[in-house]
Design a protein around this motif. Structure first.
Motif, PDB file in Angstrom:
ATOM      1  N   VAL A  58      47.540  42.754  43.469  1.00  0.00           N
ATOM      2  CA  VAL A  58      46.827  42.031  42.414  1.00  0.00           C
ATOM      3  C   VAL A  58      47.796  41.339  41.447  1.00  0.00           C
ATOM      4  O   VAL A  58      47.388  40.857  40.390  1.00  0.00           O
ATOM      5  CB  VAL A  58      45.874  42.972  41.633  1.00  0.00           C
ATOM      6  CG1 VAL A  58      44.889  43.638  42.569  1.00  0.00           C
ATOM      7  CG2 VAL A  58      46.661  44.008  40.828  1.00  0.00           C
ATOM      8  N   GLY A  59      49.063  41.297  41.810  1.00  0.00           N
ATOM      9  CA  GLY A  59      50.050  40.608  40.986  1.00  0.00           C
ATOM     10  C   GLY A  59      50.389  41.316  39.699  1.00  0.00           C
ATOM     11  O   GLY A  59      50.691  40.675  38.686  1.00  0.00           O
TER      12      GLY A  59
ATOM     13  N   GLN B 214      45.172  41.433  32.035  1.00  0.00           N
ATOM     14  CA  GLN B 214      46.058  42.381  32.718  1.00  0.00           C
ATOM     15  C   GLN B 214      45.348  43.714  32.956  1.00  0.00           C
ATOM     16  O   GLN B 214      45.477  44.303  34.033  1.00  0.00           O
ATOM     17  CB  GLN B 214      47.328  42.587  31.898  1.00  0.00           C
ATOM     18  CG  GLN B 214      48.264  41.396  31.879  1.00  0.00           C
ATOM     19  CD  GLN B 214      49.392  41.560  30.888  1.00  0.00           C
ATOM     20  OE1 GLN B 214      49.271  42.260  29.873  1.00  0.00           O
ATOM     21  NE2 GLN B 214      50.521  40.908  31.163  1.00  0.00           N
TER      22      GLN B 214
ATOM     23  N   ARG C  85      43.069  43.384  35.900  1.00  0.00           N
ATOM     24  CA  ARG C  85      43.806  43.376  37.166  1.00  0.00           C
ATOM     25  C   ARG C  85      44.213  44.785  37.568  1.00  0.00           C
ATOM     26  O   ARG C  85      44.149  45.150  38.749  1.00  0.00           O
ATOM     27  CB  ARG C  85      45.035  42.477  37.057  1.00  0.00           C
ATOM     28  CG  ARG C  85      44.733  41.004  37.239  1.00  0.00           C
ATOM     29  CD  ARG C  85      45.985  40.199  37.454  1.00  0.00           C
ATOM     30  NE  ARG C  85      46.726  40.019  36.210  1.00  0.00           N
ATOM     31  CZ  ARG C  85      48.036  39.820  36.135  1.00  0.00           C
ATOM     32  NH1 ARG C  85      48.774  39.808  37.218  1.00  0.00           N
ATOM     33  NH2 ARG C  85      48.615  39.628  34.969  1.00  0.00           N
TER      34      ARG C  85
ATOM     35  N   VAL D 248      41.265  46.557  38.934  1.00  0.00           N
ATOM     36  CA  VAL D 248      41.040  46.164  40.325  1.00  0.00           C
ATOM     37  C   VAL D 248      42.033  46.879  41.238  1.00  0.00           C
ATOM     38  O   VAL D 248      41.661  47.365  42.314  1.00  0.00           O
ATOM     39  CB  VAL D 248      41.146  44.636  40.488  1.00  0.00           C
ATOM     40  CG1 VAL D 248      41.051  44.246  41.957  1.00  0.00           C
ATOM     41  CG2 VAL D 248      40.064  43.933  39.686  1.00  0.00           C
ATOM     42  N   ALA D 249      43.291  46.976  40.813  1.00  0.00           N
ATOM     43  CA  ALA D 249      44.298  47.671  41.620  1.00  0.00           C
ATOM     44  C   ALA D 249      43.910  49.123  41.838  1.00  0.00           C
ATOM     45  O   ALA D 249      44.107  49.679  42.929  1.00  0.00           O
ATOM     46  CB  ALA D 249      45.663  47.590  40.941  1.00  0.00           C
TER      47      ALA D 249
ATOM     48  N   ARG E 235      40.766  33.952  36.984  1.00  0.00           N
ATOM     49  CA  ARG E 235      41.923  34.567  37.657  1.00  0.00           C
ATOM     50  C   ARG E 235      41.603  35.991  38.094  1.00  0.00           C
ATOM     51  O   ARG E 235      42.014  36.418  39.177  1.00  0.00           O
ATOM     52  CB  ARG E 235      43.145  34.528  36.738  1.00  0.00           C
ATOM     53  CG  ARG E 235      43.735  33.140  36.563  1.00  0.00           C
ATOM     54  CD  ARG E 235      45.172  33.184  36.084  1.00  0.00           C
ATOM     55  NE  ARG E 235      45.286  33.652  34.719  1.00  0.00           N
ATOM     56  CZ  ARG E 235      45.225  32.859  33.643  1.00  0.00           C
ATOM     57  NH1 ARG E 235      45.020  31.561  33.791  1.00  0.00           N
ATOM     58  NH2 ARG E 235      45.357  33.360  32.435  1.00  0.00           N
ATOM     59  N   VAL E 236      40.872  36.722  37.245  1.00  0.00           N
ATOM     60  CA  VAL E 236      40.463  38.077  37.629  1.00  0.00           C
ATOM     61  C   VAL E 236      39.540  38.024  38.841  1.00  0.00           C
ATOM     62  O   VAL E 236      39.648  38.843  39.767  1.00  0.00           O
ATOM     63  CB  VAL E 236      39.789  38.798  36.441  1.00  0.00           C
ATOM     64  CG1 VAL E 236      39.091  40.073  36.906  1.00  0.00           C
ATOM     65  CG2 VAL E 236      40.823  39.135  35.375  1.00  0.00           C
TER      66      VAL E 236
ATOM     67  N   ASP F 109      39.568  35.704  41.127  1.00  0.00           N
ATOM     68  CA  ASP F 109      40.466  35.415  42.249  1.00  0.00           C
ATOM     69  C   ASP F 109      41.040  36.706  42.827  1.00  0.00           C
ATOM     70  O   ASP F 109      41.087  36.894  44.046  1.00  0.00           O
ATOM     71  CB  ASP F 109      41.635  34.519  41.796  1.00  0.00           C
ATOM     72  CG  ASP F 109      41.216  33.092  41.497  1.00  0.00           C
ATOM     73  OD1 ASP F 109      40.140  32.682  41.955  1.00  0.00           O
ATOM     74  OD2 ASP F 109      41.981  32.412  40.796  1.00  0.00           O
ATOM     75  N   VAL F 110      41.488  37.580  41.930  1.00  0.00           N
ATOM     76  CA  VAL F 110      42.085  38.854  42.346  1.00  0.00           C
ATOM     77  C   VAL F 110      41.060  39.712  43.078  1.00  0.00           C
ATOM     78  O   VAL F 110      41.355  40.312  44.118  1.00  0.00           O
ATOM     79  CB  VAL F 110      42.648  39.602  41.119  1.00  0.00           C
ATOM     80  CG1 VAL F 110      43.005  41.040  41.468  1.00  0.00           C
ATOM     81  CG2 VAL F 110      43.882  38.879  40.580  1.00  0.00           C
TER      82      VAL F 110
ATOM     83  N   THR G 137      40.324  38.135  46.561  1.00  0.00           N
ATOM     84  CA  THR G 137      41.485  38.337  47.438  1.00  0.00           C
ATOM     85  C   THR G 137      41.597  39.785  47.867  1.00  0.00           C
ATOM     86  O   THR G 137      41.867  40.086  49.045  1.00  0.00           O
ATOM     87  CB  THR G 137      42.777  37.903  46.718  1.00  0.00           C
ATOM     88  OG1 THR G 137      42.688  36.517  46.400  1.00  0.00           O
ATOM     89  CG2 THR G 137      43.994  38.135  47.594  1.00  0.00           C
ATOM     90  N   ALA G 138      41.393  40.707  46.925  1.00  0.00           N
ATOM     91  CA  ALA G 138      41.464  42.131  47.254  1.00  0.00           C
ATOM     92  C   ALA G 138      40.406  42.505  48.279  1.00  0.00           C
ATOM     93  O   ALA G 138      40.673  43.257  49.230  1.00  0.00           O
ATOM     94  CB  ALA G 138      41.303  42.966  45.988  1.00  0.00           C
TER      95      ALA G 138
END
Length: 228
Positions: free
Chosen positions: A130-131, A147, A150, A153-154, A180-181, A183-184, A187-188
């Motif tokens: 998740v960057g 942050q 994210r 999400v991680a 952006r969140v 997006d994460v 993608t996840a």
């Protein structure tokens, strides 16, 4: 099938609601948060449940997660082995203040009894996905809202869920950070193969997901009702 949230009959049903309803309180003070909802979420689904605050979206998500029991009707998880295969991302702050980022991410693994030698490596890999690997040693109070989400999400990604449920994950963020969140999250879900259900009142979030369903006054509307 009435109200089905499916993208192909060959996909396994991860969670299924059959006329599921949830009422809080009794008698004259009772509030029906969700009226009978019938649908299913299948492997690979990408679903947005839309509606204003108070429409029942969060309660519906809690029913899907097993955090709330239906007052009537039923919710089942035909293709899931248990709660460990469901990951939840909440709207508000959900990180434990006394733990740093990698410890917060690792917590579900520790609780699940994952061997100690695997815990940190798995948590760091989830943060990298998740960057957020560079945030590993920070405390939650040192993070921005984006942050923190994210990292949340991680923490979900670390347990490799088959179903990710995100309750207004961008609701407290500005639009750019919220995108952006999202997006994460997408993608996840893509990288882990999980189904994804996101509740939102933001049309710009909902339009990012191919299946969209609306709630109004506790009712999950049929597609025909949504178009009217």
């Amino acid at each position: 099938m009435n109200g089905s949230l499916q993208q192909g009959a060959d996909k396994a049903a991860l969670v299924e609601c059959r006329d599921a309803a949830r009422t809080f309180g009794r008698g004259e003070t009772a509030v029906v948060a969700v009226h009978g909802a019938t649908f299913r979420v299948r492997t690979g689904d990408r679903i947005a449940i839309t509606g204003p605050s108070g429409s029942g979206k969060s309660t519906l998500l809690h029913l899907l997660a097993g955090l709330e029991l239906p007052t009537s009707g039923a919710v089942s998880w035909p293709a899931l082995a248990g709660p460990r295969e469901i990951g939840l991302v909440f709207q508000g702050p959900s990180l434990i203040p006394a733990l740093n980022v990698v410890e917060n991410t690792a917590l579900p693994l520790v609780l699940a009894g994952v061997p100690e030698e695997r815990v940190r490596l798995t948590a760091l890999a989830a943060l990298a996905m998740v960057g957020a690997a560079d945030l590993a040693d920070r405390l939650p109070e040192e993070l921005s809202g984006g942050q923190s989400q994210r990292v949340a999400v991680a923490r979900v990604v670390a347990i490799a869920p088959r179903l990710i449920l995100a309750d207004e994950p961008t609701g407290q963020l500005d639009r750019a950070i919220g995108q952006r969140v999202l997006d994460v999250l997408v993608t996840a879900a893509d990288e882990t193969g999980a189904a994804l259900v996101v509740t939102t009142h933001d049309p710009s979030v909902a339009e990012r997901l191919p299946v969209r369903r609306a709630m109004h006054d506790g009712r999950l509307l049929d597609p025909a009702e949504e178009r009217s």
